[in-house]
Design an enzyme around this catalytic site. Structure first.
Site, PDB file in Angstrom:
ATOM      1  N   GLU A  11     -10.295 -12.105  13.216  1.00  0.00           N
ATOM      2  CA  GLU A  11      -8.739 -12.367  12.765  1.00  0.00           C
ATOM      3  C   GLU A  11      -8.110 -12.827  14.154  1.00  0.00           C
ATOM      4  OE1 GLU A  11      -6.485  -9.665  10.707  1.00  0.00           O
ATOM      5  OE2 GLU A  11      -5.087 -10.734   9.822  1.00  0.00           O
ATOM      6  N   ASP A  14      -4.677 -12.476   0.913  1.00  0.00           N
ATOM      7  CA  ASP A  14      -4.445 -11.420   1.925  1.00  0.00           C
ATOM      8  C   ASP A  14      -3.435 -10.354   1.289  1.00  0.00           C
ATOM      9  OD1 ASP A  14      -5.577  -9.996   4.168  1.00  0.00           O
ATOM     10  OD2 ASP A  14      -4.408 -11.279   5.841  1.00  0.00           O
TER      11      ASP A  14
HETATM   12  N1  HPA Z   1      -5.686  -7.769   8.888  1.00  0.00           N
HETATM   13  C1  HPA Z   1      -6.080  -6.667   8.764  1.00  0.00           C
HETATM   14  N2  HPA Z   1      -5.796  -5.456   8.167  1.00  0.00           N
HETATM   15  C2  HPA Z   1      -4.963  -5.658   7.038  1.00  0.00           C
HETATM   16  C3  HPA Z   1      -4.698  -6.969   6.893  1.00  0.00           C
HETATM   17  C4  HPA Z   1      -5.019  -7.900   7.727  1.00  0.00           C
HETATM   18  O1  HPA Z   1      -4.848  -9.300   7.621  1.00  0.00           O
HETATM   19  N3  HPA Z   1      -3.793  -6.942   5.704  1.00  0.00           N
HETATM   20  C5  HPA Z   1      -3.548  -5.567   5.345  1.00  0.00           C
HETATM   21  N4  HPA Z   1      -4.468  -4.935   6.235  1.00  0.00           N
HETATM   22 ZN    ZN Z   2      -6.811  -8.691   5.030  1.00  0.00          ZN
END
Ligand code: HPA
Ligand code: ZN
Length: 337
Positions: free
Chosen positions: A198, A276
């Protein structure tokens, strides 16, 4: 404007943090019920705070707002509110993340969290027509020891848990830190997923596969920087649970129009789209389908592919008849346009 009807195609949601579905209205209602003062005047002031620089600036607010979640009933209400919204957006199956450490550290028992969520999930098929699974996430910015303690604490509730995941601040917390707890989870028969790529580098994606034995990658966006990794993900049919609206809000991409999703699909990656943290990122999963249609020009057959992939990538191995039914619904869906 009427939402594009492709938004409600039958689909599974595979990347959804239940705490990220806490809408401002429910946050204030729970704060009042639990006698908690929020550092925002009202729901509008809270919404105005939803301007994020990166993952960490979001996480600060996300963990802060969880203060309102205290009782089993609170968790049941949170999950039921999500399922109500999800049903209206074509969701037929939801694999739901939760973050026990973020609650236990505030003095909320893991039993209240899991039984509260479980209470809503038990009624989900009957109330909302949605089958569900629960995935327990470890916070990667907490210690490996804390993750092991969390798995231990969850043992009385394992009948409610399908798998484990890894979330929170990614950079500086590589997957290998959690080798031991993932091995223990595998021995308990739990499925394994992890957020990777990410904000973190493509190497974290390979490491999650090689060291943690994950079956799906959550996000995985940055795989596109490594052609050999893309080749591997395509060859091994590793699903990616992409979250395009999240990527825009957390500045992983500048504009939705710049999102690499079309190129990823064209490369043969097994992509799914998900919401998400929909209360924070501007939409639930049907809204996300609508948005990628509008911004990226994904037409009916690409949306059908995304919906099909969501069921192919879901943890329905214990109910293949159901998966087949859902897949048939996807193929039978008629777009109006
Ligand atoms: N990334 C990492 N941790 C998280 C996210 C995310 O998008 N959303 C909630 N915890
Ligand atoms: Zn997430």
């Amino acid at each position: 404007m009427r939402a594009y009807d492709g938004a409600v195609i039958p689909k599974a949601e595979l990347h959804l943090h239940i705490e990220g579905t806490l809408e401002p209205e429910l946050a204030f209602a729970l704060a009042a019920r639990n006698g908690i003062e929020l550092p925002f005047a009202d729901t509008e002031a809270l919404r105005r705070a939803y301007l994020f620089e990166d993952l960490q600036s979001f996480l600060d607010l996300y963990y802060g707002l969880m203060a309102v979640l205290r009782t089993e009933a609170d968790f049941a209400e949170l999950a039921d509110a999500y399922l109500t919204r999800a049903a209206a957006q074509g969701v037929r199956h939801a694999e739901i993340f939760f973050d026990p450490q973020a609650h236990v550290s505030r003095g909320v028992g893991i039993g209240a969290v899991i039984e509260g969520l479980g209470r809503a999930l038990d009624l989900s098929e009957q109330r909302h027509g949605i089958s569900t699974r629960l995935i327990m996430c470890f916070l990667r910015d907490e210690s490996a020891e804390s993750a092991l303690q969390t798995l231990e604490a969850a043992k009385p509730y394992l009948h409610r848990i399908t798998g484990v995941g890894l979330d929170s601040a990614e950079v500086g917390h590589p997957p290998a830190k959690f080798r031991e707890v993932y091995e223990a989870a595998a021995e308990l028969g739990l499925r394994r997923v992890a957020h990777a790529g990410e904000e973190g580098p493509p190497a974290y994606i390979s490491e999650a596969l090689d060291v943690l034995g994950v079956e799906r990658i959550d996000h995985g966006l940055r795989c596109m920087e490594d052609p050999e990794l893309v080749e591997r993900l395509v060859r091994d049919r590793i699903p990616l649970t992409l979250c395009p609206l999240s990527n825009v809000r957390l500045r992983a991409v500048d504009l939705l129009e710049d999102h690499p999703l079309p190129g990823m699909m064209a490369a043969g990656l097994l992509c799914t789209v998900n919401s998400d943290d929909p209360a924070y990122f501007g939409g639930y999963v049907g809204d996300t389908f609508h948005a990628v249609h509008e911004a990226l020009g994904l037409g009916p057959e690409r949306l059908r592919e995304l919906a099909r992939n969501s069921f192919l990538a879901s943890f329905l191995e214990d109910d293949e008849a159901r998966r087949a039914r859902y897949l048939a619904e996807v193929e039978a869906y008629e777009f109006e346009d």
